[in-house]
Each structure stands twice: as structure tokens, then as C-alpha cells.
Write a protein that holds these residues in place. Sequence first.
Motif, short mmCIF file in Angstrom:
data_model
loop_
_atom_site.label_atom_id
_atom_site.label_comp_id
_atom_site.label_asym_id
_atom_site.label_seq_id
_atom_site.Cartn_x
_atom_site.Cartn_y
_atom_site.Cartn_z
N TYR A 125 0.82 3.22 7.23
CA TYR A 125 -0.30 3.21 6.28
C TYR A 125 -1.07 1.89 6.40
CZ TYR A 125 1.78 7.17 3.75
OH TYR A 125 2.29 8.39 3.39
N ALA A 126 -0.30 0.81 6.48
CA ALA A 126 -0.92 -0.51 6.49
C ALA A 126 -1.87 -0.66 7.68
CB ALA A 126 0.16 -1.59 6.52
N LEU A 127 -1.42 -0.23 8.85
CA LEU A 127 -2.27 -0.38 10.04
C LEU A 127 -3.56 0.44 9.90
CD1 LEU A 127 -0.11 -0.33 13.27
CD2 LEU A 127 -1.24 -2.23 12.15
N VAL A 128 -3.43 1.65 9.36
CA VAL A 128 -4.62 2.48 9.19
C VAL A 128 -5.50 1.87 8.09
CG1 VAL A 128 -5.48 4.79 8.69
CG2 VAL A 128 -3.36 4.51 9.97
N ALA A 129 -4.85 1.34 7.06
CA ALA A 129 -5.59 0.77 5.93
C ALA A 129 -6.48 -0.40 6.38
CB ALA A 129 -4.62 0.31 4.85
N VAL A 130 -6.03 -1.13 7.40
CA VAL A 130 -6.84 -2.26 7.88
C VAL A 130 -8.23 -1.78 8.30
CG1 VAL A 130 -7.04 -3.97 9.71
CG2 VAL A 130 -4.86 -3.67 8.54
N GLY A 131 -8.27 -0.59 8.92
CA GLY A 131 -9.56 -0.05 9.34
C GLY A 131 -10.50 0.19 8.17
N TYR A 132 -9.96 0.74 7.09
CA TYR A 132 -10.78 0.99 5.90
C TYR A 132 -11.27 -0.33 5.31
CZ TYR A 132 -9.32 5.89 5.56
OH TYR A 132 -9.10 7.21 5.80
N THR A 133 -10.32 -1.26 5.24
CA THR A 133 -10.59 -2.49 4.53
C THR A 133 -11.61 -3.36 5.26
OG1 THR A 133 -9.04 -3.39 2.93
CG2 THR A 133 -9.12 -4.50 5.04
N LEU A 134 -11.51 -3.43 6.59
CA LEU A 134 -12.44 -4.26 7.36
C LEU A 134 -13.85 -3.70 7.26
CD1 LEU A 134 -10.62 -5.16 10.69
CD2 LEU A 134 -11.20 -6.66 8.79
N ILE A 179 -6.10 9.44 3.62
CA ILE A 179 -6.34 9.25 2.19
C ILE A 179 -5.33 8.26 1.62
CG2 ILE A 179 -6.33 10.42 -0.04
CD1 ILE A 179 -8.54 11.62 1.25
N LYS A 180 -4.07 8.41 2.06
CA LYS A 180 -3.03 7.50 1.59
C LYS A 180 -3.31 6.07 2.05
CE LYS A 180 0.05 10.57 0.06
NZ LYS A 180 1.08 10.99 1.03
N ALA A 181 -3.74 5.95 3.30
CA ALA A 181 -4.03 4.62 3.81
C ALA A 181 -5.19 4.00 3.04
CB ALA A 181 -4.35 4.69 5.30
N PHE A 182 -6.16 4.83 2.71
CA PHE A 182 -7.29 4.35 1.90
C PHE A 182 -6.78 3.87 0.54
CE2 PHE A 182 -10.46 5.67 -1.35
CZ PHE A 182 -11.33 4.62 -1.16
N CYS A 183 -5.88 4.66 -0.03
CA CYS A 183 -5.20 4.28 -1.28
C CYS A 183 -4.53 2.93 -1.14
CB CYS A 183 -4.09 5.27 -1.57
SG CYS A 183 -4.48 6.42 -2.81
N ALA A 184 -3.83 2.78 -0.01
CA ALA A 184 -3.11 1.53 0.23
C ALA A 184 -4.08 0.37 0.27
CB ALA A 184 -2.32 1.62 1.54
N ALA A 185 -5.23 0.60 0.92
CA ALA A 185 -6.24 -0.46 1.01
C ALA A 185 -6.75 -0.84 -0.38
CB ALA A 185 -7.39 0.00 1.90
N VAL A 186 -7.01 0.18 -1.21
CA VAL A 186 -7.51 -0.09 -2.56
C VAL A 186 -6.42 -0.76 -3.41
CG1 VAL A 186 -8.41 0.98 -4.67
CG2 VAL A 186 -9.11 1.83 -2.44
N GLY A 211 -11.04 -4.61 1.23
CA GLY A 211 -11.76 -5.75 1.78
C GLY A 211 -10.81 -6.90 2.08
N ASN A 212 -9.57 -6.75 1.62
CA ASN A 212 -8.60 -7.83 1.79
C ASN A 212 -7.55 -7.42 2.81
OD1 ASN A 212 -6.31 -9.49 1.50
ND2 ASN A 212 -6.93 -10.03 -0.58
N LEU A 213 -7.50 -8.16 3.91
CA LEU A 213 -6.64 -7.79 5.03
C LEU A 213 -5.17 -7.79 4.65
CD1 LEU A 213 -7.36 -7.04 7.85
CD2 LEU A 213 -6.99 -9.40 8.53
N ARG A 214 -4.73 -8.87 4.02
CA ARG A 214 -3.32 -8.95 3.65
C ARG A 214 -2.99 -7.95 2.55
NH1 ARG A 214 -3.17 -15.54 4.09
NH2 ARG A 214 -3.69 -15.51 6.29
N GLY A 215 -4.00 -7.68 1.74
CA GLY A 215 -3.83 -6.67 0.70
C GLY A 215 -3.52 -5.31 1.30
N ALA A 216 -4.19 -4.99 2.42
CA ALA A 216 -3.95 -3.70 3.07
C ALA A 216 -2.50 -3.59 3.50
CB ALA A 216 -4.87 -3.54 4.28
#
Lengths: 405, 332
Positions: free
Chosen positions: B28-37, B263-270, B275-280
Amino acid sequence: MRSSTPRLAGVALVTIAGLVLVGCSSKAPSASSTGTSGALTIQPLVQIDKAGKEVKSQAGGTAANPAGDGKATCASTTTIAMAGALTGANAALGINIANGVKLAIKQHNDANKDCQVQFKGFDTEGDPAKAPAVATQIINDANVIGLIGPAFSGETKATGAAFHDAGLLSLTASATNPALTTNGWNNFFRGLANDAVQGPSVAAYMVNTAGFKKVCVVKDDSDYGVGLAQQITTGLGSAADASCALSVKTGDKDFSSAVQSIKSAAPDAIFYSGYYAEAAPFVAQLRTGGVTATFVSADGTNDPQFVKQAGSASKGALLSCPCGPAPADFEKAYEAAFNVSSGVYSVEAYDLATIVLKAIDGGAKDRASVVNFVKGYSGDGLARHYQWDSTGELSSALIWIYQVK
Amino acid sequence: MLASFDIGALGHSFWALTISGLTYGSIYALVAVGYTLVYGVLRLINFAHSEIFMLGMFGQYAALMMFGFAPQGDAYDMGVAQTLMYLGLAMIGGMVVSGAAAVGLERVAYRPLRRRGAPALVFLITAIGASFVLQEFVHFVLPKLTNNTLGGLNAQQPIRLVSPSTQFTIFGATVTNVDIAIVVSALALAFATDRFINGTKFGRGIRSVAQDPVTATLMGVSRERVIMLTFLIGGVLAGAAALLYTLRVPNGIIYNGGFILGIKAFCAAVLGGIGNLRGALLGGLLLGVMEMYGQTVFGNEWRDVVAFVVLVLVLMFRPTGILGESLGRARA
């Protein structure tokens, strides 16, 4: 900034180290996995009745041959129709059925010069909303003397009354909802066991014949999965362990938590009530997780895709189906005609089309006489013995158990 | 209705669930980075990112097929060096396809909108549309292009490079080679991305655009190039995540296989603060673990519900996520 290059290199090293670890350890399990799953197929094991007891096919029974005696005569416009999904997501089943019918008609026509029966496929897309319009077309086609179909329960429910009013034979090779024969449609016959037979039969088989004492029933969230699981659980009685009765969702690919629950319950068998798309990863993860209990499932899982996707994890799985196995000769003729292997319900469609052809060969010229012929029919087909009770159900409805081996 | 409420099961297999959760969470985290960046730079939620991930799965699969692997039900038996090499190649295959798809998507779908100054809502709808287009492409068009070897209605028959085997146990929970590989590779990639964003010239460009696009442009940063780079990084990471995911779930390669995970990865990003890399990273791991615990306590069918309830609860108390939005902040 300057330090970033060595850092990145360090990171790359860690990544590589991680992959090395996978590489190293992948050596350990290799002894058991040299990729021989290509040899695994779903093979018929035993035919059972509602008590879960084996029923041998009647000895001496010869399957009806669509070719007949070769001397039949009939009008060249005589048509057998087939209704079901021929396009769309559920087309595979409809095409299996259409091909089975076509094969029977082809064998009949090759042998009978003076009776060339026509085939007409009507595409409902399996959709109960679209089926009524298609039904009207079929009914208004004066040449159609008998119908194989509709294929699915939903569309059959939506069109049954219309076919009944038209007095057109409706002989289904695959619609298994038990309620369909309770409508008083005396033109409707079901060529296989219904869902109310499969659940209790398989449950009885698991308890009485296979001797499982503790079974985890896992269901998906489809109508089919929920309904079947209920019947299985009732049928299993005290053998169904409520502590590991789990629900999963259609579309799930990861079952880690379910595997954990089943592992701690340590059952003799797992019954999965759902379709192959989830059953395949589920059984693979059960085996990886160290669960060795027998995997049992029903017709939703009885598909070559299950074996393809699960590989050796599918070995030994028991899969039930109201559908009968395809004999070797049938399979050969089918593959020669359509260039694909036969599928679920191809044999049923072939058998049922043969019965309609027998009616035509016997001189039936209108819809009513075909219905009457089927009503009084009793004879063996490739899959089973066909004889119907007054409601249109088979008088002896049996279930096949298949095994992956 | 709750099927069961089973705290006992959670206690019983706590560590096993934690390990599963961390494994999932790192994907999730790796995918979330894409959303967040992308969000950090464009203030755009790229809903098609889940399909970029899905294309990555097909990319690594196609790469393996090109190297002569035929799909089969069981794991291949190769030496260490070979397995390693092929894993590397598969990862590159996934990264190339995902990276290219992400940059292509940006060009075809988003850049024309940006040129015309479209409102934010239009971007969002375009993203959802692009997501459908890519799914249906793999569902209907790809099998025609590849003679039914790729795509279509059914999941791909798996190519298993590695079969999971237990390495060691923690408190009775087994840890497999696959678990370790996923977590280690994901953390390494996340760390590398963090260094790239915070420690290189390109990264400074990205941060400056995220912080203040106008000033960044005045200072000589090419906004278009930064945007392309952002999509590229997100795509490449999604491609890597695709390989890690298929190691864990070999049957998951299907046209709609990225949707829920996305969707889960997006959730993880939020959850971590979009917008926060470490947050993802934090959000991904947390979500993965919570989801495992939750589905054990409430029943498997509640898995997705648990993930979203966790999100809602966290947002109630920290509306900007656990670590807050900070890609553009000076420190990050």
C-alpha cells in the motif's frame, strides 16, 4: 546533496539484498515444485444421490444417438432454437450449450438426408431484462418446434410464462433454481438436478461417505454462494464448525486472515461456496499456510480455470456438479467440430437436443406433440437417464463429484 | 449484521496477522507514494493510479513471458542467481510499463486539460474516466492484441518465481521469504524515494513546485518537467509494488485487480497526510495492519469497511492526516 549518491547506492544494495534472500530461499521448496501441474485435470469421481451414496450408472443402458436410423423425414424448415447468453461476460456457458445442440443436430443431419433440422441461436446475454423480447421472437418464429433453454435461472423465470402460453417446449440444460418447476409450466423440463439437490447431496457425501467430522464452510457474498452455503451447513449438521464459518467477498484475492482462522480450527475439510476466481487463490494460500484439509467446492468452482490458477494446490480438491462428465467419443467429436474442448453443460445440451430430434424423427410436426413426446420420454443419454416427473424435474436427480488429479 | 465478534482469534494469531499486515501495508505504501506525490505537486487525486499499478502487474508478467516463462500452477525451480536475475528483470518490466503508462497518462489525459486551464473537478472526472479506459483496455482490447495470452475476463494464470517458505518464526508466527522480500524491498524503495525528493536537485524542483508553483517557475524550475518526473516516480514505484504484490498474490493479475488496492493505497496516503511522503509510508503500514486485525475481529467480509472506518476516525481527530500535508514544507 553530495551524500545522496552513496546513499542511493546503499539503498540499491539493500534492495538487492532483499531479492537475494528470496533467491536463496527459493531453493528450499523447489524439490516439491517442478511444475507438473499441467497434468492435473478435473476428473469424474463418483455419482451420488441425495443421501450422499454412490449411484452406479445403470448397466446395459445405451445412450440415445441423434443419428437415429437414418430414415427420418421431416419438413426442411423444422428448427430447434437455443436461448441463452451467446455474447457478454457469461457467454462461455451459453456457447457450451449452443455447441452441444449444434453437434447433435449435425450428427442427425449427416445421417438423415430427408430430415435436415435447422439450428437457431437466440442471444439473451443472460439478462432477465432482455430475455422477454427474445422470447417473443422465438415464439413468433413458426418454424421453431422446440427450445433448448433458457440457460440461466433469472431469464427462465422472466420468460417461462410466455413460453408456457405459446405451448413451446422449454428444455433447460443449466437453469438450476429450484423454484422454476413450481409455476405449473407443463412445457418446462429441467435436464439436470436443481440447486436443492446439490447442497444436501454434497453435505451428505462429506459426512457419510468421506467421513469428515469437522468442516469449515466458507462462503462468498453472491446469491449462489450464500444459498448453497446455507444448504451445506444444514446438511452437515454437527459437522459444520460454526467457529470457522467464514464469509469472504467476490473479487478478494487475499485470504490471509481466513487462512489463520482455519488453521487454528484444524478442520477435516473446507467447503468453499463460491466461484473459481476466488477459490483458486484461496486454496493456494491455504496450502502455503500449511492447511492440508480436503478442499471441497461445488459447480461454481468446477472449471478448468480453477486448476490452471491454483496449480498443485488444487490437487485432491473435490468439486461437485449437477453436470455429467463428457465421454471420450463425445469430446473428440466436439473438438473436431468446434476446435475447443467441451465445457460444463455441453453434454446436457447434446442429450436434450437428441431427445427433441427423436421427437421430430418420430413424426412430431407441431409444438404440442414435441412437448408430449418429452413428457412421456424415458431413455439414457450420455450424462444420465432422462425421465421427468409431472413438475418437469428429473425423476432421479443425481450429482457428480469430481476430483482434481 | 456482524457475523462474529472474535477478540480471541485476534489474540491467538496476533503476530501472524501483524506480519501479513506489514507485508500488505508496505505494498500500500509504495502505491500511496504515487498518489501523494501527484497530489503534492498538482493538487490532483490521480484515481487512475490504481490502473497504473494494474498495468505494472501485466508488465512484469509480460516481461517474464518474454524471457520464456510459461505460466503454470507451481513455482519454478531455478538456482538462486537465476531466480534473482528474473526477479530483477520482472521488476524492471513492471517499472518500465507502469512508469511509461503514468507519463503517457499525464500527457494524454491531464496535460491538455492543464493547457486549457480546466477546473479541478474536470481533472478528477478525467482521472476516473482514464481509470475505466485502462481497465477496459486490458479487459477487452489487450487479449485481441496478444492473441488471448494477456488480459481478458479471467485472471492470468500465475507465473510463480518464488514459492513461499518459512524462514523463521516470531512468537509462533511464521515469516516467509516472500514476506521479508516485500517488506525489505518496499522500505528500501521508500527510503530511496525519500532521499531522492529531499536530497537531490530534481527533488528540490519537485518540492519547490509543490510549495509555490509560480515562484518556482520564476526561479527557473520547469513545471512541466517536474510534473512529468512526479508521474514517472509514482509510476515506477507502482510497477515495483506490482511485482511485490504478485509475489504475495500470484492470482491477482486481472484487469480490475488494481481497483480496491488503489483505493486502499489512496486511503493510506490520506491517513498519513496526503502530499506527505513519509506519511504515505506510515499510513500504508498502519492501514495494512489495522485491516488484518479488523477483519479477524469482525469477520473477513468487513475488511474494506475496517480500512475506511480507521480512515474516518483518524481524520476526525487529525483532518490533515497523521503527519499532516508537508511535501512543500521547508523541512520535509
